[in-house]
Design a protein around this motif. Structure first.
Motif, PDB file in Angstrom:
ATOM      1  N   LEU A 384       0.836  -1.204   0.000  1.00  0.00           N
ATOM      2  CA  LEU A 384       0.000   0.000   0.000  1.00  0.00           C
ATOM      3  C   LEU A 384       0.869   1.251   0.000  1.00  0.00           C
ATOM      4  O   LEU A 384       0.590   2.210  -0.725  1.00  0.00           O
ATOM      5  CB  LEU A 384      -0.920  -0.013   1.220  1.00  0.00           C
ATOM      6  N   LEU A 385       1.937   1.248   0.801  1.00  0.00           N
ATOM      7  CA  LEU A 385       2.841   2.403   0.815  1.00  0.00           C
ATOM      8  C   LEU A 385       3.586   2.525  -0.506  1.00  0.00           C
ATOM      9  O   LEU A 385       3.767   3.633  -1.038  1.00  0.00           O
ATOM     10  CB  LEU A 385       3.847   2.271   1.970  1.00  0.00           C
ATOM     11  N   GLU A 386       4.025   1.391  -1.047  1.00  0.00           N
ATOM     12  CA  GLU A 386       4.758   1.433  -2.309  1.00  0.00           C
ATOM     13  C   GLU A 386       3.886   1.970  -3.443  1.00  0.00           C
ATOM     14  O   GLU A 386       4.371   2.671  -4.334  1.00  0.00           O
ATOM     15  CB  GLU A 386       5.281   0.033  -2.642  1.00  0.00           C
ATOM     16  N   ALA A 387       2.581   1.647  -3.402  1.00  0.00           N
ATOM     17  CA  ALA A 387       1.670   2.137  -4.439  1.00  0.00           C
ATOM     18  C   ALA A 387       1.297   3.601  -4.221  1.00  0.00           C
ATOM     19  O   ALA A 387       0.801   4.251  -5.153  1.00  0.00           O
ATOM     20  CB  ALA A 387       0.407   1.279  -4.455  1.00  0.00           C
ATOM     21  N   SER A 388       1.526   4.114  -3.017  1.00  0.00           N
ATOM     22  CA  SER A 388       1.095   5.474  -2.684  1.00  0.00           C
ATOM     23  C   SER A 388       2.165   6.521  -2.900  1.00  0.00           C
ATOM     24  O   SER A 388       1.836   7.697  -3.119  1.00  0.00           O
ATOM     25  CB  SER A 388       0.657   5.526  -1.213  1.00  0.00           C
ATOM     26  N   ILE A 389       3.448   6.145  -2.825  1.00  0.00           N
ATOM     27  CA  ILE A 389       4.493   7.178  -2.742  1.00  0.00           C
ATOM     28  C   ILE A 389       4.563   8.052  -3.983  1.00  0.00           C
ATOM     29  O   ILE A 389       4.965   9.216  -3.900  1.00  0.00           O
ATOM     30  CB  ILE A 389       5.874   6.555  -2.469  1.00  0.00           C
ATOM     31  N   ARG A 390       4.161   7.536  -5.130  1.00  0.00           N
ATOM     32  CA  ARG A 390       4.223   8.357  -6.350  1.00  0.00           C
ATOM     33  C   ARG A 390       3.373   9.608  -6.214  1.00  0.00           C
ATOM     34  O   ARG A 390       3.634  10.626  -6.874  1.00  0.00           O
ATOM     35  CB  ARG A 390       3.780   7.543  -7.562  1.00  0.00           C
ATOM     36  N   HIS A 391       2.359   9.555  -5.361  1.00  0.00           N
ATOM     37  CA  HIS A 391       1.464  10.701  -5.175  1.00  0.00           C
ATOM     38  C   HIS A 391       2.004  11.682  -4.136  1.00  0.00           C
ATOM     39  O   HIS A 391       1.390  12.720  -3.910  1.00  0.00           O
ATOM     40  CB  HIS A 391       0.076  10.215  -4.763  1.00  0.00           C
ATOM     41  N   TYR A 392       3.129  11.365  -3.523  1.00  0.00           N
ATOM     42  CA  TYR A 392       3.763  12.246  -2.530  1.00  0.00           C
ATOM     43  C   TYR A 392       5.096  12.805  -3.046  1.00  0.00           C
ATOM     44  O   TYR A 392       5.780  13.505  -2.305  1.00  0.00           O
ATOM     45  CB  TYR A 392       3.986  11.485  -1.224  1.00  0.00           C
ATOM     46  N   LEU A 393       5.434  12.463  -4.274  1.00  0.00           N
ATOM     47  CA  LEU A 393       6.659  12.956  -4.891  1.00  0.00           C
ATOM     48  C   LEU A 393       6.307  13.727  -6.165  1.00  0.00           C
ATOM     49  O   LEU A 393       5.275  13.463  -6.801  1.00  0.00           O
ATOM     50  CB  LEU A 393       7.585  11.781  -5.255  1.00  0.00           C
ATOM     51  N   SER A 394       7.155  14.661  -6.520  1.00  0.00           N
ATOM     52  CA  SER A 394       6.964  15.327  -7.807  1.00  0.00           C
ATOM     53  C   SER A 394       7.282  14.326  -8.919  1.00  0.00           C
ATOM     54  O   SER A 394       7.901  13.269  -8.682  1.00  0.00           O
ATOM     55  CB  SER A 394       7.889  16.541  -7.917  1.00  0.00           C
ATOM     56  N   ALA A 395       6.851  14.637 -10.132  1.00  0.00           N
ATOM     57  CA  ALA A 395       7.111  13.736 -11.258  1.00  0.00           C
ATOM     58  C   ALA A 395       8.601  13.506 -11.428  1.00  0.00           C
ATOM     59  O   ALA A 395       9.057  12.380 -11.686  1.00  0.00           O
ATOM     60  CB  ALA A 395       6.495  14.306 -12.537  1.00  0.00           C
ATOM     61  N   HIS A 396       9.384  14.582 -11.250  1.00  0.00           N
ATOM     62  CA  HIS A 396      10.839  14.455 -11.397  1.00  0.00           C
ATOM     63  C   HIS A 396      11.410  13.561 -10.293  1.00  0.00           C
ATOM     64  O   HIS A 396      12.256  12.688 -10.568  1.00  0.00           O
ATOM     65  CB  HIS A 396      11.472  15.844 -11.345  1.00  0.00           C
ATOM     66  N   GLN A 397      10.971  13.771  -9.061  1.00  0.00           N
ATOM     67  CA  GLN A 397      11.472  12.946  -7.959  1.00  0.00           C
ATOM     68  C   GLN A 397      11.123  11.472  -8.164  1.00  0.00           C
ATOM     69  O   GLN A 397      11.944  10.592  -7.913  1.00  0.00           O
ATOM     70  CB  GLN A 397      10.873  13.440  -6.632  1.00  0.00           C
ATOM     71  N   TYR A 398       9.911  11.217  -8.659  1.00  0.00           N
ATOM     72  CA  TYR A 398       9.495   9.827  -8.837  1.00  0.00           C
ATOM     73  C   TYR A 398      10.287   9.156  -9.956  1.00  0.00           C
ATOM     74  O   TYR A 398      10.626   7.972  -9.880  1.00  0.00           O
ATOM     75  CB  TYR A 398       7.999   9.752  -9.125  1.00  0.00           C
ATOM     76  N   ASP A 399      10.609   9.916 -10.995  1.00  0.00           N
ATOM     77  CA  ASP A 399      11.399   9.358 -12.094  1.00  0.00           C
ATOM     78  C   ASP A 399      12.790   8.936 -11.633  1.00  0.00           C
ATOM     79  O   ASP A 399      13.409   8.047 -12.227  1.00  0.00           O
ATOM     80  CB  ASP A 399      11.528  10.387 -13.230  1.00  0.00           C
ATOM     81  N   LEU A 400      13.302   9.578 -10.591  1.00  0.00           N
ATOM     82  CA  LEU A 400      14.646   9.262 -10.097  1.00  0.00           C
ATOM     83  C   LEU A 400      14.684   8.055  -9.163  1.00  0.00           C
ATOM     84  O   LEU A 400      15.764   7.624  -8.768  1.00  0.00           O
ATOM     85  CB  LEU A 400      15.220  10.482  -9.364  1.00  0.00           C
TER      86      LEU A 400
END
Length: 914
Positions: A384-400
């Motif tokens: 659940l946390l792994e599926a959620s973190i993309r919504h707590y990071l900017s697009a650039h942060q998530y891409d990294l």
């Protein structure tokens, strides 16, 4: 010596050492010490033990002779001696340690019968962390420290000790059960206090820790087998009393606590203040059901509030203990003033780790915070946390974020620091004698959980988090999460969560979906959710189906109510009888009411009595009305007295019956209208002959003086009532003074009432100041009234405040105040302020404000938003919002289907006629 000579010698040596400490402390204080003084002190409160000098000399001989081992029967005497010597020596008492010493010193004998109930002996619980006591900081690596810091007893400990000692003391005579709940913020010492209270229990007590398969189910199972002399450990008691079966668990626990055959039973619980408030909050008009009626009845009056900080009176003992424990000393020197337990539990260190975390770590922590504040139980699935973190990071942060980064971040967050667990830790378990097993669940540290609830309460959870919850939330949390979505107006998401619950086989999910749709005025779709379950024999679903068709198909509703009753439902016969009465089927209704009365259903005898009375069967009606009154009290008492008079019963006969009812009413701390008292007064007011006879009893010198005073006062009041003289004639009341134009005198009295806590008096003071031409003082009192939760004076305040500071400052203050009180369940303030903003032409501002209030979980804000749309002429938008809700981004939802998941899968619809 006995066969346990080594253990007996250890007991003797520790008793002798304790006595020496007491002797030396008395000497330093300039007090004399002798065994004779010990005997005299033991005979006085709080000990009350008659122990001769010879017995003390047997256990702790003054000459060189062999000590005797105290018998089992002497254990309480020895413990009293230990408490006395410890108090003289200035030491706290670890009663569990002394009880274990006493039991181990006894000669080997035939083993006692092991209780057949659940749990293990209290003395076997030697690891406090198995009972969720917080681990403490390690004291910078100091060696030789005990597992837990030295303990300082506080006021809540003394309250808890009184509860436990009282139960143990009366267990031999009138065994019963007691419940004690400590309520406080995270890391304030609640669970540690309960752990220390276990020291007060005799060693033959059992401890039950119900957790598997779920806390609620484990509690229900344990209660079925519980035996006397058991302590039930309900840390975080809200976990046991919430959810689909929480009310069942609360009702069962109430029953067991009141059963003398199951006692003595001690139930220890802890919880946080906001979760406690949810469980005990009274039902109000307009509430959707009463989800915690049983829990409220169980818990009310059974708690003690644990303060966030140490009181000044606790500090001297804290400093004395700190000299022997470096952890306490560090908390005193480096922690916030008074917040000792929070520092010891690593609260400050956890906040520091959160604030200095990497972007990925912070996203994991914040997603966990939001998951918890939306109602997910702890622990929660790691996916659940792994599926959620993309919504707590900017697009650039998530891409990294590279492969393995999430794994590494979680590993770092789970690392302990200074002896305490990290912010996010994997959940493990170990079976008896088995290896440690790592699960796929994680747990957020309690301190960060509470920190997140406060710091993020005004932040809207990311829209994508709701999708992650639908896909990955633990099944047992889906109904609670649906409630959080509905409170925020996310009706589509709420139904998706309930549908996920149905597909996962969550008990109660289908019925919850039906109730949700019925309350949102979609009865046809609600029927599709619960009808298949009702046909399969589910009682709650049967009751729901009956409720849904009552208005359109009362005959079908009657049949379903009867089916529910025959299956074990509580109110089925009563509700069926009421529907039959409306239809004029009185003979069938009578049969239903008789079955309800026979089953002991509240209201069964009363409804039957009313039916019989209408049919002219007064004697039968009176029998049942009396049974209703004697079982439930309330208005049935007044009706019974009236029917007894109508039948021609003697006034003394009616009086004797009413006196018993009034006495019962008083003994039960009746809340609401005291019906028996009112009926008693009315009966006396209607019977002058009876009053005359009672006055003769008052004049009888042989009567008890207290009874004479009571009867005299009662008759005096009733005589006035009979003459019409009991109307309000006091010209010195503040309202009477105000009506006479004596405003200054009225103001003085209203201020006194306001200072004693009467909320409506504050508004009266403000109005009087305004009437006297003192606007600044009126403004101050109107502000005080609004701050106290009174919405009625908001227009007056806005008028005066706008003239004083301008409209912008006025509305900023009003919105801030209404937000604070909206969180305390005074939503009418938000409604009043929103309406004032609309009248002032600031509709968009009001809508934005209400949308943000909805994000915080205010269940009324989105409905107020719809009302504001309608008032602004946006009728179609208002109707769509009421029917479909809105999305997390604030847009009104598009029309969505409410078909249940089974129907969606099978691709066909099912109707009530099926």
């Amino acid at each position: 010596m006995t066969t346990r000579s080594r253990e007996a010698r250890l007991l003797y040596e520790q008793l002798r050492a304790l006595e020496q400490q007491a002797r030396e402390a008395r000497s330093r204080a300039g007090c004399r010490y002798s065994r004779r003084e010990v005997v005299q002190a033991l005979a006085k409160p709080p000990y009350g033990r008659r122990i001769g000098d010879q017995r003390i000399s047997d256990w702790v001989p003054t000459r060189d002779k062999e000590p005797k081992v105290p018998s089992d029967r002497s254990s309480d005497d020895v413990l009293a001696l230990v408490r006395l010597w410890s108090s003289w020596a200035g030491e706290s008492v670890n009663e569990r340690h002394w009880r274990n010493l006493l039991e181990q010193a006894q000669p080997v004998r035939v083993l006692r019968t092991v209780p057949a109930g659940p749990g293990r002996p209290v003395r076997e619980f030697t690891d406090p962390f198995t009972l969720a006591v917080h681990e403490a900081i390690d004291g910078d690596g100091a060696s030789g420290l005990p597992l837990l810091p030295l303990y300082v007893e506080r006021q809540h400990d003394r309250w808890l000790a009184d509860v436990v000692n009282g139960l143990v003391a009366r267990s031999a005579g009138q065994p019963g059960g007691v419940l004690a709940v400590l309520v406080g913020e995270s890391s304030t010492g609640k669970t540690r206090a309960c752990w220390e209270a276990l020291n007060l229990l005799p060693p033959d007590w059992q401890l039950v820790l119900p957790l598997v398969p779920s806390p609620t189910e484990a509690l229900i199972a344990a209660l079925a087998e519980i035996t006397p002399r058991t302590v039930l450990w309900l840390d975080e008691i809200h976990r046991f009393l919430s959810g689909d079966r929480g009310e069942q668990a609360a009702a069962h626990l109430r029953e067991v606590l009141s059963d003398p055959r199951r006692g003595p039973l001690l139930v220890l619980g802890t919880t946080w203040p906001d979760l406690w408030a949810d469980l005990v909050k009274p039902r109000e008009d307009g509430d959707r059901g009463d989800p915690h009626a049983q829990a409220r009845a169980l818990l009310t009056g059974k708690h003690f509030r644990v303060p966030d900080t140490f009181e000044d009176t606790d500090v001297p003992e804290l400093r004395r203990r700190a000299a022997a424990d470096g952890r306490l000393k560090e908390a005193l020197e480096q922690g916030e003033p008074g917040r000792i337990t929070q520092y010891l539990a690593g609260g400050r260190a956890l906040i520091h780790r959160y604030e200095t975390a990497t972007a990925l770590q912070r996203a994991l922590i914040e997603s966990a915070m939001d998951v918890r504040r939306l109602g997910h139980d702890t622990p929660f699935p790691r996916i659940l946390l792994e599926a959620s973190i993309r919504h707590y990071l900017s697009a650039h942060q998530y891409d990294l974020v590279a492969d393995g980064d999430i794994e590494h971040a979680l590993a770092e967050l789970s690392q302990p620091s200074r002896g305490i667990r990290g912010p996010l830790t994997p959940v493990t378990f170990r079976g008896p004698g088995g290896p440690r097993v790592l699960t796929d669940d994680v747990r957020l540290a309690d301190y960060l959980d509470q920190h997140g609830r406060k710091e993020r309460r005004t932040k809207a959870p990311p829209a994508g988090l709701w999708d992650a919850l639908v896909d990955h939330a633990a099944r047992d949390s889906l109904i609670a999460l649906a409630g959080a979505a509905r409170d925020r107006g996310h009706l589509r998401i709420a139904l998706r969560l309930l549908a996920a619950g149905v597909e996962a086989g969550v008990p109660g999910a289908a019925v919850a979906g039906a109730q949700f749709l019925e309350e949102e005025e979609r009865p046809e779709e609600a029927l599709l959710w619960c009808l298949p379950l009702a046909e399969a024999g589910n009682i709650a679903a049967m009751e729901q189906v009956a409720s849904l068709v009552e208005a359109t198909r009362p005959d079908v509703a009657v049949a379903w109510h009867k089916k529910a009753a025959e299956a074990g439902g509580t109110y089925g016969w009563l509700l069926a009888g009421m529907l039959l009465c409306r239809a004029g089927a009185f003979a069938d209704a009578e049969l239903c009411f008789r079955r309800a009365a026979h089953a002991g259903v509240h209201g069964g005898h009363g409804e039957l009595a009313h039916l019989l009375q209408k049919a002219g069967r007064t004697e039968e009606a009176l029998v049942h009305l009396q049974q209703e009154a004697e079982a439930s009290g309330g208005y049935a008492v007044a009706e019974t007295a009236a029917l007894m008079r109508q039948r021609g019963d003697n006034g003394l006969t009616v009086l004797a019956w009413l006196l018993f009812r009034a006495a019962e009413e008083g003994s039960k701390d009746w809340v609401g209208i005291p019906w028996a008292e009112h009926a008693l007064i009315r009966h006396l007011a209607m019977d002058a002959v009876l009053r005359t006879r009672l006055w003769s009893l008052v004049d009888d010198e042989g009567q008890d003086s207290a009874a004479r005073r009571y009867v005299s006062a009662l008759l005096g009041y009733v005589e006035g009532l009979a003459k019409g003289d009991c109307r309000e004639k006091d010209t010195d009341t503040p309202e009477a003074l105000r009506q006479q134009g004596r405003l200054t005198e009225a103001l003085v009295l209203y201020r006194k009432e306001a200072d004693t806590g009467r909320r409506d008096a504050v508004a009266q003071v403000a109005a009087l100041y305004e009437q006297l031409g003192r606007p600044s003082e009126a403004l101050a009192w109107y502000r005080r009234a609004v701050a106290g939760g009174d919405p009625e004076v908001i227009p007056q305040l806005a008028r005066l405040m706008t003239a004083a500071v301008g409209p912008d400052a006025t509305f900023d203050w009003l919105k801030s105040c209404a937000d604070r009180h909206g969180e305390k369940d005074y939503p009418d303030q938000r409604s009043a302020v929103a309406e004032l903003l609309r009248i002032a032409g600031r509709t968009d501002e009001a809508l934005t404000w209400l949308r943000r209030a909805s994000w915080t979980g205010d269940p009324y804000a989105w409905r107020q938003y719809a009302e504001l749309l309608e008032a602004a002429g946006r009728t179609e938008d208002a109707q769509d919002l009421r029917r479909y809700g809105w999305e997390p981004n604030g847009e009104i939802s598009k029309p969505w289907s409410a078909a249940p998941p089974v129907v969606q899968r099978l691709g066909h619809a099912r109707t009530a006629e099926d």
